[in-house]
Design a protein around this motif. Structure first.
Motif, PDB file in Angstrom:
ATOM      1  N   MET A  14       0.774  -6.433  -1.891  1.00 20.26           N
ATOM      2  CA  MET A  14       0.276  -6.688  -3.243  1.00 20.26           C
ATOM      3  C   MET A  14       0.329  -5.406  -4.069  1.00 20.26           C
ATOM      4  O   MET A  14       0.334  -4.303  -3.527  1.00 20.26           O
ATOM      5  N   GLU A  15       0.349  -5.583  -5.377  1.00 15.75           N
ATOM      6  CA  GLU A  15       0.337  -4.442  -6.287  1.00 15.75           C
ATOM      7  C   GLU A  15      -1.026  -4.320  -6.941  1.00 15.75           C
ATOM      8  O   GLU A  15      -1.708  -5.314  -7.179  1.00 15.75           O
ATOM      9  N   LEU A  16      -1.394  -3.085  -7.239  1.00 17.89           N
ATOM     10  CA  LEU A  16      -2.627  -2.840  -7.977  1.00 17.89           C
ATOM     11  C   LEU A  16      -2.424  -3.275  -9.428  1.00 17.89           C
ATOM     12  O   LEU A  16      -1.338  -3.121  -9.971  1.00 17.89           O
ATOM     13  N   ALA A  17      -3.489  -3.817 -10.012  1.00 20.91           N
ATOM     14  CA  ALA A  17      -3.404  -4.265 -11.399  1.00 20.91           C
ATOM     15  C   ALA A  17      -4.629  -3.786 -12.163  1.00 20.91           C
ATOM     16  O   ALA A  17      -5.725  -3.663 -11.602  1.00 20.91           O
ATOM     17  N   GLN A  32      -8.369  -5.267 -11.993  1.00 21.58           N
ATOM     18  CA  GLN A  32      -8.505  -5.966 -10.719  1.00 21.58           C
ATOM     19  C   GLN A  32      -9.845  -5.628 -10.071  1.00 21.58           C
ATOM     20  O   GLN A  32     -10.334  -4.509 -10.184  1.00 21.58           O
ATOM     21  N   ILE A  58      -6.076  -3.220  -1.007  1.00 21.66           N
ATOM     22  CA  ILE A  58      -4.651  -2.931  -1.193  1.00 21.66           C
ATOM     23  C   ILE A  58      -4.352  -1.474  -0.844  1.00 21.66           C
ATOM     24  O   ILE A  58      -3.410  -1.184  -0.091  1.00 21.66           O
ATOM     25  N   LYS A  59      -5.148  -0.561  -1.366  1.00 22.39           N
ATOM     26  CA  LYS A  59      -4.916   0.869  -1.115  1.00 22.39           C
ATOM     27  C   LYS A  59      -4.993   1.202   0.370  1.00 22.39           C
ATOM     28  O   LYS A  59      -4.121   1.895   0.910  1.00 22.39           O
ATOM     29  N   GLN A  87      -8.761  -3.928  -4.958  1.00 18.24           N
ATOM     30  CA  GLN A  87      -8.015  -2.674  -5.096  1.00 18.24           C
ATOM     31  C   GLN A  87      -8.153  -1.827  -3.832  1.00 18.24           C
ATOM     32  O   GLN A  87      -7.153  -1.287  -3.335  1.00 18.24           O
ATOM     33  N   LYS A 126      -1.992  -0.253   2.273  1.00 14.15           N
ATOM     34  CA  LYS A 126      -0.767   0.515   2.054  1.00 14.15           C
ATOM     35  C   LYS A 126      -0.769   1.817   2.859  1.00 14.15           C
ATOM     36  O   LYS A 126       0.278   2.297   3.267  1.00 14.15           O
TER      37      LYS A 126
END
Length: 193
Positions: free
Chosen positions: A71-74, A77, A85-86, A82, A89
Motif C-alpha cells: 500500500m501507499e501512504l496517503a 490517512q 504501512i511504514k 500509516q 515496508k
C-alpha cells in the motif's frame, strides 16, 4: 466498586505476549463470552474464527505485512494505517504482537448491525480475558484489509465466509512481564439534564 467495574477499569491493551499457549478452558471461556453478546434483532450472525495454530498465525502475519507493504501512504490517512504501512515496508511489522491466539470476528456483508454486533462480542471477550488474567488487544488490521486478496484468499479456506466481512479481531495470550495500567482521561462526557 463492583467486580464488573473493576474489570472494566483494569483492562488495557497488551502488546507484549509470552509464547505460553492459553489453556483450552480460558480460550473457550473467552469465546463463549463473545457468543453471549447482544445482537441487533437477536440475529446472531456473528462468526468467530479462533486461530491457535502457530503456522497459520505466522502465515497470516506474513500476508498482513505483505498487504500493508504493497500500500501507499496517503495524505489524511489514519495514523495507525500509516504506521502499519511504514513498518511493513521496513519489514518489521507484526500486527498481532505474536499472541498465541487470535479470534477473527466477522459478520454478514450488508447486515446493518454487523459492526455493532461484532464490537459487542469483541468487548465481551476482552473483558472476560481481563477477568481470567489473560492479556488481550483489539486488532483492527484484518478489518482494514477485509477486501485484500492476500488476506481473504487465505482466511476463506479456513472458514471465513465469502459473504462475510471482517469486523475486527482480538489477540489473546499471557502477559510478557508486567503491564502498566495508565489512567484513562481523554474521553469527553456531557450530561443533558
Amino acid at each position: 466498586m463492583t467486580n464488573v467495574e473493576e474489570i472494566i477499569r483494569n483492562r488495557r491493551s497488551v502488546r507484549k505476549f509470552n509464547n505460553t499457549p492459553l489453556s483450552e478452558e480460558a480460550l473457550s471461556a473467552i469465546v463463549e463470552a463473545g457468543r453471549w453478546a447482544p445482537t441487533g434483532g437477536n440475529c446472531q450472525t456473528t462468526h468467530f474464527l479462533v486461530i491457535t495454530n502457530g503456522e497459520v498465525l505466522e502465515t497470516l502475519r506474513v500476508r498482513v505485512k505483505e498487504a500493508f507493504a504493497g500500500m501507499e501512504l496517503a495524505e489524511g490517512q489514519y495514523l495507525s494505517i500509516q504506521n502499519s504501512i511504514k513498518q511493513s515496508k521496513r519489514g518489521d511489522y507484526v500486527y498481532d504482537y505474536h499472541a498465541p491466539a487470535l479470534v477473527v470476528v466477522s459478520n454478514r456483508r450488508g447486515y446493518p448491525n454487523a459492526m455493532a454486533d461484532s464490537a459487542c462480542a469483541l468487548q465481551n471477550m476482552l473483558l472476560t480475558a481481563e477477568a481470567l488474567g489473560v492479556g488481550s488487544c483489539w486488532i483492527n488490521q484484518l478489518h482494514w484489509l477485509d477486501e485484500n486478496p492476500l488476506v481473504r484468499n487465505y482466511l476463506e479456506p479456513l472458514g471465513l465466509g465469502g459473504d462475510e466481512t471482517i469486523c475486527g479481531a482480538a489477540a489473546f495470550g499471557n502477559y510478557d512481564g508486567t503491564y502498566p495500567r495508565k489512567p484513562r482521561t481523554g474521553m469527553k462526557v456531557e450530561y443533558i439534564r
